[in-house]
Design a protein around this motif. Sequence first.
Motif: not given
Length: 555
Positions: A345-350, A369-377, A436-446
Amino acid sequence: MSLQAATHPTGVANDPAPLTPLPGLPARWSSLGRAFVTTARARRGAPAFVDSTGASLTYRQALIKALALGRVLERVIGPAKNVGVLLPPTCAGAVTNLALTLQGRVPVNLNYTANQESVDSAIDQAGITHVLSSKRMLERIPLTPKGEIVVLEDIATLVGPSDKAWAAAVALLVPTSAMGSFLPGLRDEELEAPATIIFTSGSTGQPKGVVLTHRNILSNAEQIRSQIELVPEDVVLGILPFFHSFGYTVPLWTVACLGLKAVYHPNPLDAQVVAKLTREHKATVILATPTFVRSYLKRCKREDFSTVRLLVLGAEKLKPELAQQIRDLWGIEPLEGYGCTETGPVVSVNTPLQHRSLSGQMVAGNRPGTVGQPIPGTIIKTVDPESGEDLPQGSEGIICVKGPQIMQGYLNRPEATAEVLKDGWYWTGDLGRVDDDGFIIITDRLNRFSKVAGEMVPHGAVESAIQELVGVVEAVSAVTSVPDPKRGERLIVLYTPELPLEPKELVRKLQDSPLPKLWIPSADDFVPIDSIPVLGSGKLDLRKLRELAREHLER
Protein backbone atom coordinates in the motif's frame (compact mmCIF):
# COMPACT_ATOMS: atom_id res chain seq x y z
CA MET A 1 3.77 18.67 -13.49
CA SER A 2 4.80 15.36 -11.98
CA LEU A 3 7.35 14.39 -9.37
CA GLN A 4 9.68 11.43 -9.17
CA ALA A 5 11.48 10.47 -5.99
CA ALA A 6 15.23 10.03 -5.92
CA THR A 7 16.50 6.54 -6.72
CA HIS A 8 17.62 6.04 -3.15
CA PRO A 9 17.50 8.18 0.00
CA THR A 10 20.82 9.51 1.16
CA GLY A 11 22.09 10.44 4.59
CA VAL A 12 22.67 8.67 7.89
CA ALA A 13 20.06 7.06 10.14
CA ASN A 14 19.43 8.85 13.44
CA ASP A 15 20.60 5.86 15.47
CA PRO A 16 23.93 5.84 17.32
CA ALA A 17 24.27 2.05 16.87
CA PRO A 18 26.10 0.86 13.73
CA LEU A 19 23.62 -0.35 11.11
CA THR A 20 24.32 -2.92 8.41
CA PRO A 21 22.67 -2.01 5.09
CA LEU A 22 20.59 -4.68 3.42
CA PRO A 23 21.32 -5.47 -0.22
CA GLY A 24 18.70 -4.76 -2.87
CA LEU A 25 16.28 -7.51 -3.84
CA PRO A 26 18.06 -9.89 -6.26
CA ALA A 27 16.70 -9.99 -9.79
CA ARG A 28 16.30 -13.77 -9.49
CA TRP A 29 13.53 -13.27 -6.92
CA SER A 30 10.80 -13.88 -9.43
CA SER A 31 8.01 -14.48 -6.92
CA LEU A 32 7.20 -13.98 -3.26
CA GLY A 33 7.68 -17.69 -2.64
CA ARG A 34 11.18 -17.70 -4.13
CA ALA A 35 12.10 -14.55 -2.20
CA PHE A 36 11.06 -16.19 1.07
CA VAL A 37 12.82 -19.50 0.33
CA THR A 38 16.04 -17.72 -0.63
CA THR A 39 15.96 -15.58 2.50
CA ALA A 40 14.96 -18.45 4.79
CA ARG A 41 17.93 -20.50 3.59
CA ALA A 42 20.31 -17.60 4.01
CA ARG A 43 19.02 -16.65 7.48
CA ARG A 44 18.40 -20.23 8.72
CA GLY A 45 18.70 -19.95 12.52
CA ALA A 46 17.78 -16.25 12.73
CA PRO A 47 14.47 -15.44 14.44
CA ALA A 48 11.64 -14.95 11.95
CA PHE A 49 8.30 -14.77 13.77
CA VAL A 50 7.22 -14.64 17.41
CA ASP A 51 3.82 -13.81 18.86
CA SER A 52 2.04 -13.06 22.12
CA THR A 53 0.99 -16.71 22.57
CA GLY A 54 4.64 -17.62 23.14
CA ALA A 55 5.13 -19.19 19.71
CA SER A 56 8.52 -18.59 18.13
CA LEU A 57 9.99 -19.65 14.79
CA THR A 58 13.39 -19.31 13.17
CA TYR A 59 13.55 -18.95 9.41
CA ARG A 60 14.44 -22.63 9.00
CA GLN A 61 11.50 -23.67 11.18
CA ALA A 62 9.09 -21.32 9.39
CA LEU A 63 10.08 -22.74 6.00
CA ILE A 64 9.72 -26.36 7.12
CA LYS A 65 6.35 -25.71 8.76
CA ALA A 66 5.05 -23.85 5.70
CA LEU A 67 6.13 -26.71 3.42
CA ALA A 68 4.53 -29.37 5.64
CA LEU A 69 1.28 -27.41 6.00
CA GLY A 70 1.12 -26.76 2.28
CA ARG A 71 1.54 -30.47 1.50
CA VAL A 72 -1.36 -31.41 3.79
CA LEU A 73 -3.55 -28.60 2.47
CA GLU A 74 -2.98 -29.93 -1.04
CA ARG A 75 -4.70 -33.14 0.04
CA VAL A 76 -7.46 -31.43 2.03
CA ILE A 77 -8.61 -28.53 -0.16
CA GLY A 78 -7.82 -29.91 -3.59
CA PRO A 79 -7.31 -27.55 -6.54
CA ALA A 80 -8.85 -24.41 -4.96
CA LYS A 81 -6.88 -21.38 -6.22
CA ASN A 82 -8.24 -18.56 -4.04
CA VAL A 83 -8.28 -19.65 -0.39
CA GLY A 84 -9.86 -17.71 2.45
CA VAL A 85 -7.81 -17.09 5.59
CA LEU A 86 -9.56 -16.06 8.79
CA LEU A 87 -6.65 -15.71 11.18
CA PRO A 88 -5.13 -12.84 13.20
CA PRO A 89 -1.48 -11.73 12.94
CA THR A 90 0.27 -14.62 14.71
CA CYS A 91 2.95 -17.15 13.82
CA ALA A 92 0.18 -19.50 12.66
CA GLY A 93 -1.34 -16.80 10.47
CA ALA A 94 2.04 -16.00 8.92
CA VAL A 95 2.90 -19.65 8.21
CA THR A 96 -0.54 -20.23 6.68
CA ASN A 97 -0.06 -17.38 4.23
CA LEU A 98 3.45 -18.60 3.39
CA ALA A 99 2.20 -22.16 2.85
CA LEU A 100 -0.52 -21.09 0.44
CA THR A 101 1.90 -18.91 -1.53
CA LEU A 102 4.47 -21.69 -1.84
CA GLN A 103 1.72 -23.93 -3.16
CA GLY A 104 0.91 -21.41 -5.88
CA ARG A 105 -2.41 -20.42 -4.33
CA VAL A 106 -3.78 -16.94 -3.61
CA PRO A 107 -4.41 -16.29 0.10
CA VAL A 108 -7.39 -14.00 0.71
CA ASN A 109 -7.25 -12.73 4.29
CA LEU A 110 -10.83 -12.00 5.35
CA ASN A 111 -11.76 -9.05 7.53
CA TYR A 112 -12.91 -10.59 10.80
CA THR A 113 -13.95 -7.17 12.15
CA ALA A 114 -16.44 -6.67 9.30
CA ASN A 115 -20.06 -7.77 9.32
CA GLN A 116 -21.33 -11.07 7.95
CA GLU A 117 -22.61 -9.45 4.76
CA SER A 118 -19.19 -7.99 3.88
CA VAL A 119 -17.34 -11.25 4.57
CA ASP A 120 -19.84 -13.27 2.52
CA SER A 121 -19.51 -10.72 -0.29
CA ALA A 122 -15.73 -11.14 -0.32
CA ILE A 123 -16.03 -14.94 -0.36
CA ASP A 124 -18.50 -14.84 -3.25
CA GLN A 125 -16.49 -12.33 -5.27
CA ALA A 126 -13.26 -14.32 -4.93
CA GLY A 127 -14.92 -17.67 -5.61
CA ILE A 128 -13.63 -19.03 -2.30
CA THR A 129 -14.66 -22.59 -1.44
CA HIS A 130 -12.43 -23.16 1.61
CA VAL A 131 -11.65 -20.88 4.56
CA LEU A 132 -8.70 -21.63 6.85
CA SER A 133 -9.24 -20.64 10.47
CA SER A 134 -8.76 -21.88 14.03
CA LYS A 135 -11.14 -23.03 16.76
CA ARG A 136 -10.09 -20.17 19.03
CA MET A 137 -10.64 -17.63 16.29
CA LEU A 138 -14.08 -18.93 15.40
CA GLU A 139 -15.11 -18.85 19.06
CA ARG A 140 -14.10 -15.21 19.42
CA ILE A 141 -15.76 -13.65 16.37
CA PRO A 142 -19.48 -13.35 15.56
CA LEU A 143 -18.99 -14.68 12.02
CA THR A 144 -19.71 -17.92 10.22
CA PRO A 145 -17.95 -17.67 6.85
CA LYS A 146 -19.51 -19.31 3.82
CA GLY A 147 -17.90 -22.37 2.28
CA GLU A 148 -16.01 -25.20 3.95
CA ILE A 149 -14.18 -24.18 7.10
CA VAL A 150 -10.81 -25.90 7.54
CA VAL A 151 -9.62 -25.71 11.14
CA LEU A 152 -5.86 -25.59 11.60
CA GLU A 153 -5.97 -27.62 14.80
CA ASP A 154 -7.51 -30.47 12.79
CA ILE A 155 -4.96 -30.04 10.00
CA ALA A 156 -2.11 -30.35 12.53
CA THR A 157 -3.22 -33.90 13.34
CA LEU A 158 -2.92 -34.81 9.64
CA VAL A 159 0.75 -33.84 9.40
CA GLY A 160 2.41 -37.24 9.50
CA PRO A 161 6.06 -38.33 9.73
CA SER A 162 6.31 -38.55 5.93
CA ASP A 163 5.08 -34.95 5.58
CA LYS A 164 7.63 -33.72 8.09
CA ALA A 165 10.44 -35.68 6.44
CA TRP A 166 9.47 -34.42 2.99
CA ALA A 167 9.31 -30.80 4.21
CA ALA A 168 12.71 -31.03 5.91
CA ALA A 169 14.30 -32.61 2.85
CA VAL A 170 12.93 -29.98 0.48
CA ALA A 171 13.83 -27.15 2.84
CA LEU A 172 17.37 -28.29 3.60
CA LEU A 173 18.59 -30.48 0.74
CA VAL A 174 16.94 -29.58 -2.56
CA PRO A 175 18.81 -26.84 -4.50
CA THR A 176 16.79 -23.63 -4.70
CA SER A 177 16.91 -23.80 -8.49
CA ALA A 178 15.22 -27.22 -8.40
CA MET A 179 12.52 -26.45 -5.83
CA GLY A 180 9.98 -25.74 -8.56
CA SER A 181 9.77 -29.50 -9.07
CA PHE A 182 8.32 -29.79 -5.57
CA LEU A 183 6.50 -26.46 -5.07
CA PRO A 184 3.89 -25.19 -7.55
CA GLY A 185 4.49 -21.65 -6.30
CA LEU A 186 8.08 -21.82 -7.57
CA ARG A 187 7.28 -23.71 -10.77
CA ASP A 188 5.45 -21.33 -13.09
CA GLU A 189 6.54 -18.03 -11.60
CA GLU A 190 5.09 -14.87 -13.04
CA LEU A 191 5.57 -11.49 -11.40
CA GLU A 192 2.25 -10.27 -12.79
CA ALA A 193 0.33 -13.21 -11.29
CA PRO A 194 -2.03 -12.38 -8.40
CA ALA A 195 -0.34 -12.79 -5.01
CA THR A 196 -3.32 -11.85 -2.86
CA ILE A 197 -6.72 -10.19 -2.93
CA ILE A 198 -7.19 -7.53 -0.28
CA PHE A 199 -10.76 -6.39 0.16
CA THR A 200 -11.29 -2.71 0.88
CA SER A 201 -12.68 -1.82 4.27
CA GLY A 202 -16.10 -0.95 2.94
CA SER A 203 -16.03 2.35 4.86
CA THR A 204 -17.96 3.98 2.02
CA GLY A 205 -19.85 1.01 0.56
CA GLN A 206 -19.49 -2.66 -0.37
CA PRO A 207 -15.90 -3.98 -0.28
CA LYS A 208 -13.96 -4.28 -3.54
CA GLY A 209 -11.30 -6.92 -4.09
CA VAL A 210 -7.93 -5.30 -4.79
CA VAL A 211 -5.73 -7.70 -6.76
CA LEU A 212 -2.07 -7.25 -5.80
CA THR A 213 0.56 -9.11 -7.81
CA HIS A 214 3.89 -10.59 -6.82
CA ARG A 215 5.53 -7.60 -8.51
CA ASN A 216 3.40 -5.16 -6.51
CA ILE A 217 4.35 -6.60 -3.12
CA LEU A 218 8.00 -7.35 -3.88
CA SER A 219 8.46 -3.85 -5.29
CA ASN A 220 6.78 -2.22 -2.31
CA ALA A 221 8.94 -4.24 0.08
CA GLU A 222 12.12 -3.01 -1.61
CA GLN A 223 10.80 0.55 -1.86
CA ILE A 224 10.06 0.58 1.87
CA ARG A 225 13.46 -0.92 2.71
CA SER A 226 15.18 1.72 0.64
CA GLN A 227 13.16 4.69 1.92
CA ILE A 228 13.56 4.07 5.65
CA GLU A 229 16.68 1.86 5.45
CA LEU A 230 15.54 -1.27 7.21
CA VAL A 231 18.47 -3.34 8.48
CA PRO A 232 18.96 -7.00 9.47
CA GLU A 233 18.85 -6.10 13.16
CA ASP A 234 15.38 -4.56 12.90
CA VAL A 235 12.49 -6.07 14.85
CA VAL A 236 9.08 -5.14 13.42
CA LEU A 237 6.01 -5.02 15.65
CA GLY A 238 3.17 -6.66 13.71
CA ILE A 239 -0.12 -5.45 15.15
CA LEU A 240 -1.91 -4.62 11.91
CA PRO A 241 -4.13 -7.44 10.60
CA PHE A 242 -3.17 -9.38 7.49
CA PHE A 243 -6.48 -8.40 5.86
CA HIS A 244 -5.12 -4.83 5.84
CA SER A 245 -2.70 -4.22 2.97
CA PHE A 246 -0.13 -2.60 5.26
CA GLY A 247 -0.27 -5.57 7.64
CA TYR A 248 0.07 -7.99 4.73
CA THR A 249 2.87 -6.26 2.84
CA VAL A 250 5.07 -5.03 5.68
CA PRO A 251 4.97 -7.16 8.88
CA LEU A 252 4.48 -10.32 6.79
CA TRP A 253 6.15 -10.12 3.37
CA THR A 254 8.67 -7.31 3.81
CA VAL A 255 9.87 -9.07 6.94
CA ALA A 256 9.91 -12.50 5.24
CA CYS A 257 11.68 -11.28 2.11
CA LEU A 258 14.34 -9.25 3.92
CA GLY A 259 15.01 -11.66 6.78
CA LEU A 260 13.89 -9.41 9.63
CA LYS A 261 12.05 -10.45 12.80
CA ALA A 262 8.32 -9.85 13.31
CA VAL A 263 6.55 -9.74 16.67
CA TYR A 264 2.81 -10.36 16.30
CA HIS A 265 -0.21 -9.60 18.47
CA PRO A 266 -3.84 -9.86 17.31
CA ASN A 267 -5.28 -6.86 19.15
CA PRO A 268 -3.60 -3.51 18.37
CA LEU A 269 -5.63 -1.79 21.11
CA ASP A 270 -4.30 -4.12 23.81
CA ALA A 271 -1.86 -1.50 25.02
CA GLN A 272 -0.27 -3.38 27.91
CA VAL A 273 0.52 -6.46 25.81
CA VAL A 274 1.86 -4.30 22.96
CA ALA A 275 4.13 -2.50 25.44
CA LYS A 276 5.31 -5.81 26.94
CA LEU A 277 6.13 -7.29 23.52
CA THR A 278 7.93 -4.12 22.42
CA ARG A 279 10.00 -4.07 25.59
CA GLU A 280 10.84 -7.80 25.75
CA HIS A 281 11.69 -8.23 22.08
CA LYS A 282 13.36 -4.82 21.75
CA ALA A 283 11.20 -3.82 18.80
CA THR A 284 12.81 -1.16 16.63
CA VAL A 285 10.03 -0.53 14.08
CA ILE A 286 6.37 0.09 14.90
CA LEU A 287 3.78 0.49 12.17
CA ALA A 288 0.48 1.72 13.52
CA THR A 289 -2.32 4.24 13.23
CA PRO A 290 -2.76 7.39 15.31
CA THR A 291 -5.86 5.83 16.88
CA PHE A 292 -3.84 2.91 18.24
CA VAL A 293 -1.00 5.09 19.49
CA ARG A 294 -3.41 7.31 21.44
CA SER A 295 -4.29 4.34 23.65
CA TYR A 296 -0.60 3.50 24.17
CA LEU A 297 0.17 7.04 25.30
CA LYS A 298 -2.43 6.74 28.05
CA ARG A 299 -1.45 3.29 29.32
CA CYS A 300 2.24 2.70 28.57
CA LYS A 301 5.53 3.97 29.95
CA ARG A 302 8.29 5.77 28.09
CA GLU A 303 10.76 2.95 28.76
CA ASP A 304 8.46 0.43 27.06
CA PHE A 305 9.38 2.03 23.72
CA SER A 306 13.01 2.91 24.41
CA THR A 307 14.33 0.66 21.60
CA VAL A 308 12.00 2.04 18.92
CA ARG A 309 13.86 3.97 16.21
CA LEU A 310 11.04 4.18 13.64
CA LEU A 311 7.42 4.92 14.57
CA VAL A 312 5.54 5.07 11.27
CA LEU A 313 1.90 6.16 11.40
CA GLY A 314 -0.65 6.07 8.61
CA ALA A 315 -4.25 5.24 7.58
CA GLU A 316 -5.49 8.52 9.08
CA LYS A 317 -4.15 12.02 9.56
CA LEU A 318 -1.58 12.52 12.30
CA LYS A 319 -2.85 15.55 14.21
CA PRO A 320 -0.11 17.98 15.36
CA GLU A 321 -1.23 17.77 18.98
CA LEU A 322 -0.85 13.97 18.99
CA ALA A 323 2.58 14.19 17.34
CA GLN A 324 3.70 16.60 20.07
CA GLN A 325 2.39 14.27 22.78
CA ILE A 326 4.47 11.44 21.31
CA ARG A 327 7.59 13.63 21.33
CA ASP A 328 6.96 14.82 24.89
CA LEU A 329 6.00 11.49 26.47
CA TRP A 330 8.17 9.03 24.55
CA GLY A 331 10.99 11.13 23.09
CA ILE A 332 10.26 9.63 19.64
CA GLU A 333 9.75 11.61 16.44
CA PRO A 334 6.66 10.10 14.73
CA LEU A 335 6.93 9.62 10.97
CA GLU A 336 3.74 10.04 8.99
CA GLY A 337 3.26 7.99 5.85
CA TYR A 338 0.62 7.56 3.18
CA GLY A 339 -0.78 4.77 1.10
CA CYS A 340 -3.85 2.99 -0.19
CA THR A 341 -4.87 -0.63 -0.50
CA GLU A 342 -4.61 -0.13 -4.26
CA THR A 343 -0.97 0.99 -4.03
CA GLY A 344 0.46 -2.05 -2.38
CA PRO A 345 0.00 0.00 0.00
CA VAL A 346 2.88 2.45 0.57
CA VAL A 347 3.14 5.60 -1.57
CA SER A 348 5.24 7.90 0.62
CA VAL A 349 6.71 8.14 4.09
CA ASN A 350 8.74 10.56 6.13
CA THR A 351 12.13 9.29 7.24
CA PRO A 352 14.83 10.29 9.74
CA LEU A 353 17.29 10.27 6.83
CA GLN A 354 18.19 13.14 4.58
CA HIS A 355 16.70 13.15 1.08
CA ARG A 356 17.44 14.98 -2.11
CA SER A 357 14.82 17.58 -3.00
CA LEU A 358 13.50 18.38 -6.45
CA SER A 359 16.09 21.14 -6.72
CA GLY A 360 18.89 18.68 -5.98
CA GLN A 361 19.55 20.03 -2.48
CA MET A 362 19.79 17.73 0.55
CA VAL A 363 16.88 18.29 2.95
CA ALA A 364 15.66 16.65 6.15
CA GLY A 365 13.65 13.55 5.32
CA ASN A 366 10.97 14.29 7.90
CA ARG A 367 8.69 17.26 7.40
CA PRO A 368 5.88 17.28 9.99
CA GLY A 369 2.50 18.09 8.50
CA THR A 370 3.32 16.13 5.34
CA VAL A 371 3.19 12.41 4.53
CA GLY A 372 6.77 12.46 3.27
CA GLN A 373 8.35 12.16 -0.15
CA PRO A 374 7.32 9.41 -2.60
CA ILE A 375 9.17 6.15 -2.08
CA PRO A 376 11.73 5.29 -4.80
CA GLY A 377 10.25 4.57 -8.23
CA THR A 378 6.98 6.31 -7.39
CA ILE A 379 5.66 9.28 -9.37
CA ILE A 380 3.04 11.70 -8.07
CA LYS A 381 0.92 14.29 -9.83
CA THR A 382 -2.22 16.26 -9.00
CA VAL A 383 -5.18 16.70 -11.31
CA ASP A 384 -8.17 19.01 -11.31
CA PRO A 385 -11.16 17.25 -9.66
CA GLU A 386 -13.59 18.66 -12.24
CA SER A 387 -11.68 18.60 -15.54
CA GLY A 388 -9.15 15.85 -14.82
CA GLU A 389 -6.41 18.06 -16.28
CA ASP A 390 -2.87 17.89 -14.87
CA LEU A 391 -2.09 20.73 -12.49
CA PRO A 392 1.20 22.61 -11.96
CA GLN A 393 3.35 21.42 -9.10
CA GLY A 394 2.20 22.97 -5.83
CA SER A 395 -1.44 23.13 -6.92
CA GLU A 396 -4.02 21.28 -4.88
CA GLY A 397 -5.93 18.53 -6.66
CA ILE A 398 -6.58 14.82 -6.67
CA ILE A 399 -3.41 12.88 -5.86
CA CYS A 400 -2.52 10.42 -8.64
CA VAL A 401 0.18 7.75 -8.28
CA LYS A 402 2.22 5.72 -10.75
CA GLY A 403 4.73 3.03 -9.84
CA PRO A 404 5.38 -0.73 -9.73
CA GLN A 405 3.24 -1.11 -6.61
CA ILE A 406 -0.03 -0.08 -8.31
CA MET A 407 -2.62 -2.85 -8.20
CA GLN A 408 -3.58 -5.01 -11.15
CA GLY A 409 -7.20 -3.89 -10.70
CA TYR A 410 -10.40 -4.61 -8.83
CA LEU A 411 -11.48 -8.25 -8.90
CA ASN A 412 -14.06 -8.79 -11.67
CA ARG A 413 -14.91 -5.09 -11.75
CA PRO A 414 -13.52 -3.65 -15.00
CA GLU A 415 -15.69 -0.53 -14.84
CA ALA A 416 -14.64 0.28 -11.26
CA THR A 417 -11.02 -0.35 -12.25
CA ALA A 418 -11.29 2.00 -15.25
CA GLU A 419 -12.62 4.76 -12.99
CA VAL A 420 -9.42 4.85 -10.91
CA LEU A 421 -6.71 3.47 -13.24
CA LYS A 422 -6.10 5.85 -16.15
CA ASP A 423 -3.05 5.51 -18.38
CA GLY A 424 -1.16 3.76 -15.60
CA TRP A 425 -2.06 6.39 -13.01
CA TYR A 426 -4.05 5.46 -9.90
CA TRP A 427 -6.48 8.23 -8.91
CA THR A 428 -6.53 8.02 -5.12
CA GLY A 429 -9.58 10.16 -4.40
CA ASP A 430 -7.47 12.11 -1.90
CA LEU A 431 -6.91 15.83 -2.26
CA GLY A 432 -3.46 17.28 -1.76
CA ARG A 433 -0.42 18.96 -3.24
CA VAL A 434 3.35 18.52 -3.56
CA ASP A 435 5.60 21.21 -2.07
CA ASP A 436 8.80 22.59 -3.57
CA ASP A 437 10.96 19.87 -1.99
CA GLY A 438 8.74 17.00 -3.09
CA PHE A 439 6.85 16.41 0.15
CA ILE A 440 3.18 15.48 -0.16
CA ILE A 441 0.51 17.33 1.81
CA ILE A 442 -2.84 15.54 2.01
CA THR A 443 -5.80 17.86 2.49
CA ASP A 444 -8.69 15.40 2.76
CA ARG A 445 -10.60 12.73 0.94
CA LEU A 446 -13.17 13.80 -1.63
CA ASN A 447 -15.75 11.71 0.22
CA ARG A 448 -14.94 13.61 3.43
CA PHE A 449 -16.29 16.87 2.10
CA SER A 450 -19.81 18.22 2.33
CA LYS A 451 -21.35 20.80 0.05
CA VAL A 452 -22.97 23.28 2.42
CA ALA A 453 -24.76 26.19 0.78
CA GLY A 454 -22.67 25.64 -2.36
CA GLU A 455 -19.31 25.58 -0.54
CA MET A 456 -17.14 22.49 -0.08
CA VAL A 457 -16.51 21.98 3.66
CA PRO A 458 -13.71 19.54 4.67
CA HIS A 459 -14.67 17.30 7.58
CA GLY A 460 -11.04 16.88 8.63
CA ALA A 461 -10.55 20.62 9.08
CA VAL A 462 -13.58 20.85 11.36
CA GLU A 463 -12.39 17.85 13.38
CA SER A 464 -8.93 19.40 13.77
CA ALA A 465 -10.41 22.69 14.96
CA ILE A 466 -12.49 20.88 17.59
CA GLN A 467 -9.53 18.74 18.68
CA GLU A 468 -7.35 21.81 19.09
CA LEU A 469 -9.94 23.55 21.26
CA VAL A 470 -10.63 20.62 23.57
CA GLY A 471 -6.92 19.89 24.00
CA VAL A 472 -7.11 16.13 24.58
CA VAL A 473 -5.13 13.39 22.87
CA GLU A 474 -8.04 11.00 22.33
CA ALA A 475 -10.30 11.30 19.32
CA VAL A 476 -13.47 12.52 21.05
CA SER A 477 -15.43 13.65 18.00
CA ALA A 478 -15.92 12.88 14.32
CA VAL A 479 -17.69 14.82 11.60
CA THR A 480 -20.12 13.50 9.02
CA SER A 481 -23.08 14.99 7.18
CA VAL A 482 -26.73 14.42 6.33
CA PRO A 483 -28.90 15.81 3.52
CA ASP A 484 -30.48 19.19 4.21
CA PRO A 485 -33.37 20.58 2.10
CA LYS A 486 -32.27 24.19 2.51
CA ARG A 487 -28.45 24.04 2.36
CA GLY A 488 -27.80 20.81 0.46
CA GLU A 489 -25.98 19.12 3.34
CA ARG A 490 -25.64 19.68 7.07
CA LEU A 491 -22.65 18.84 9.25
CA ILE A 492 -23.17 16.48 12.17
CA VAL A 493 -20.61 16.14 14.96
CA LEU A 494 -20.69 12.83 16.83
CA TYR A 495 -18.94 13.07 20.18
CA THR A 496 -18.07 10.80 23.10
CA PRO A 497 -18.51 11.41 26.87
CA GLU A 498 -14.82 12.43 27.02
CA LEU A 499 -15.57 15.72 25.25
CA PRO A 500 -14.63 18.25 27.97
CA LEU A 501 -16.85 21.07 26.70
CA GLU A 502 -20.59 21.31 26.26
CA PRO A 503 -21.65 21.67 22.60
CA LYS A 504 -22.91 25.24 23.10
CA GLU A 505 -19.62 26.33 24.68
CA LEU A 506 -17.62 24.54 21.98
CA VAL A 507 -19.62 26.22 19.20
CA ARG A 508 -19.03 29.60 20.82
CA LYS A 509 -15.29 28.96 20.87
CA LEU A 510 -15.37 27.78 17.25
CA GLN A 511 -17.05 31.03 16.27
CA ASP A 512 -14.13 32.92 17.84
CA SER A 513 -11.61 30.75 15.95
CA PRO A 514 -10.28 31.25 12.39
CA LEU A 515 -12.66 28.53 11.13
CA PRO A 516 -15.03 29.95 8.45
CA LYS A 517 -18.49 30.56 9.88
CA LEU A 518 -20.15 28.37 7.25
CA TRP A 519 -18.05 25.43 8.46
CA ILE A 520 -19.25 25.65 12.07
CA PRO A 521 -22.09 23.25 12.97
CA SER A 522 -24.84 24.32 15.33
CA ALA A 523 -25.02 23.01 18.90
CA ASP A 524 -28.15 21.07 17.93
CA ASP A 525 -26.08 19.09 15.42
CA PHE A 526 -23.82 17.62 18.09
CA VAL A 527 -24.82 13.99 18.72
CA PRO A 528 -23.60 12.04 21.77
CA ILE A 529 -22.37 8.46 21.18
CA ASP A 530 -20.55 5.93 23.34
CA SER A 531 -17.40 5.69 21.22
CA ILE A 532 -16.06 6.75 17.83
CA PRO A 533 -16.61 3.86 15.38
CA VAL A 534 -13.41 2.64 13.73
CA LEU A 535 -12.59 -0.21 11.36
CA GLY A 536 -10.13 -3.01 12.11
CA SER A 537 -7.46 -0.99 10.32
CA GLY A 538 -7.91 1.93 12.73
CA LYS A 539 -9.59 4.17 10.16
CA LEU A 540 -12.84 5.97 10.89
CA ASP A 541 -15.84 3.86 9.90
CA LEU A 542 -17.41 6.49 7.64
CA ARG A 543 -20.43 4.40 6.81
CA LYS A 544 -21.22 3.81 10.50
CA LEU A 545 -20.82 7.53 11.20
CA ARG A 546 -23.44 8.34 8.57
CA GLU A 547 -25.77 5.66 9.94
CA LEU A 548 -25.52 7.07 13.46
CA ALA A 549 -26.23 10.57 12.15
CA ARG A 550 -29.29 9.36 10.21
CA GLU A 551 -30.56 7.46 13.24
CA HIS A 552 -30.34 10.67 15.27
CA LEU A 553 -32.47 12.53 12.72
CA GLU A 554 -35.11 9.81 12.69
CA ARG A 555 -35.72 9.98 16.44
